[in-house]
Design a protein around this motif. Structure first.
Motif: not given
Length: 453
Positions: A22-27, A33-35, A63-66
């Motif tokens: 979820a963090a990657a999606v929000h970033l 740019e997430p890794l 389930v995260d909304p984003a």
């Protein structure tokens, strides 16, 4: 390295579990740019280890909304929002597809073994603000160093279960008896695991949702396999509110679990032993003997299931500056909001980047690890945490501080009762986390059937 150069570096997320992905999606939503670095071979590696356990949160709440929006664009179909997934279903139907959508931004078989400020250990002040973070990674191909503008540690606590010993350290003989001790809810559908417990005397240590789940499962086994009996070991002096709020719980499945566990105990296959704080595990001809701090010794048991909670592994964060609560090992500003010695309602003030910020710029503990040793973390809490942190990293402070989250109440008041002396005023609604309390300053807008991470 200039600030402009650091902007081109990735934000490293440790762990490809529910909160890490979820963090990657929000970033990405914030233009960063997430890794994601995951030690396991696939998404939700820890979740898959309790694949047989059903969550007490519905699909709509895990389930995260984003992430849902990102997945929907690929034709992904949201599972029935009112159904309750197992760990396996959560991993296969949500986490794996999400990791696939993120593609090369998720690396598997990459174990983070250290994080530091480039060229500076934790003691050095000079130049700390201008240098990027270095993430030390162990892979099958050897060691790597990855420069990062920020690090979000979403590695969780599953890999660090608490021991059987009542003082937080392994009991004398606990390591020696490892062959008879398990630290997770047994998968009794597995024939080999079922054979291990069928017809045996089993000690279950713990009072949380995982322990209640194990009690229910083992009592069902006892109904089918004569001779199966459970010794339920509670460190607290009485059962009290161990079974939760029942019908008053705003997560119906969580309340139902407590009621089922209570019924299982009443069915006669469980002996409840209160005030038992294990200090020793002694090998015997016919099993192991557990000894309590007060000198009591149980009759030999064949197997021990230890479900006494989890703790964060902070060893690989030793070179970054953290400000953690000395009791919970949670972020200091977050700890008063989740302290199990005070809170048992499950209601946590909305919180985000302000409460999670550390003295080391760009370093955040998120998800279950942000709670340290506190229990009752919910996935929706982690999703809101990473949304807030991602917004802050992108410079959108207004969005970062607009934290809005309403968590379901357990229906239990008056503190968690972690020891033997609960607050006598709590029952009258005059104390604990549900009655009137002193104002708390907040700077924001506001698992296994027991593991909901």
């Amino acid at each position: 390295m200039s600030e402009e150069q650091q902007v081109g570096l990735p934000v490293v997320v440790v762990g490809a579990g529910p909160v890490g992905l979820a963090a990657a999606v929000h970033l990405l939503d914030q233009g960063l740019e997430p890794l994601v670095l995951e030690a396991g071979a696939q998404a939700g590696a820890h979740v898959r280890e309790w694949h047989h356990v059903r969550l007490f949160s519905r699909w709509a709440e895990v389930v995260d909304p984003a992430a849902e929006k990102l997945l929907a664009a690929t034709g992904w179909t949201h599972p029935d929002p009112d159904a309750y997934p197992t760990g396996q279903e959560w991993a296969q139907r949500y986490l794996q597809p999400l990791a696939e959508v993120l593609g090369d931004r998720v690396r598997f078989g990459a174990r983070v073994v250290g994080v530091a400020r480039r060229g500076r250990d934790r003691v050095v002040d000079a130049g700390r603000e201008s240098e990027p973070l270095t993430v030390h990674v162990q892979t099958t191909g050897g060691e790597e160093r990855i420069l990062a503008r920020a690090v979000l540690d979403a590695s969780g606590t599953w890999a660090s279960p608490n021991p059987l010993g009542g003082d937080g350290l392994p009991a004398v003989g606990e390591r020696t008896a490892a062959g008879r001790i398990a630290y997770q809810v047994p998968d009794l559908v597995d024939p080999d695991v079922r054979a291990r417990y069928a017809g045996k005397r089993i000690a279950v240590a713990g009072s949380g949702h995982s322990a209640l789940t194990a009690l229910v499962a083992l009592v069902e086994l006892a109904g089918a396999e004569p001779g199966t009996h459970v010794e339920w070991l509670l460190r607290r002096g009485r059962v009290g509110d161990t079974f939760g709020g029942g019908d008053a719980d705003q997560l119906p499945a969580r309340g139902a679990l407590g009621k089922r566990a209570a019924a299982a105990v009443e069915a006669g296959h469980v002996t409840t032993v209160t005030g038992f704080r294990t200090v020793a595990v002694e090998q015997a001809v016919d099993g192991v003997v557990l000894e309590s701090l007060d000198g009591r010794r149980l009759a030999p048991v064949d197997e021990v299931v230890v479900l006494t909670g989890f703790r964060p592994d902070l060893s690989w964060l030793s070179e970054v500056r953290l400000d953690l609560d000395p009791t919970l090992q949670a972020a200091r500003a977050l700890a008063p909001l989740i302290d199990p010695n005070v809170h048992s309602c499950g209601t946590v003030y909305p919180h985000g980047v302000t409460e999670l910020a550390q003295p080391e710029p760009g370093v955040f503990l998120v998800g279950m690890k942000s709670y340290g040793r506190a229990p009752t973390f919910l996935a929706m809490t982690g999703y809101e945490q990473v949304r807030s942190v991602a917004a802050a990293l992108a410079g959108n402070r207004e969005a970062a501080e607009r934290v809005e989250l309403v968590l379901p109440d357990t229906g239990v008041c008056g503190g968690a009762g972690l020891f033997d002396d609960p607050d006598p005023t709590a029952e009258a609604g005059q104390g604990g986390c549900c009655g009137p309390a002193e104002p708390v300053a907040v700077t924001v807008g506001q698992g296994p059937a027991g593991i909901d991470r």
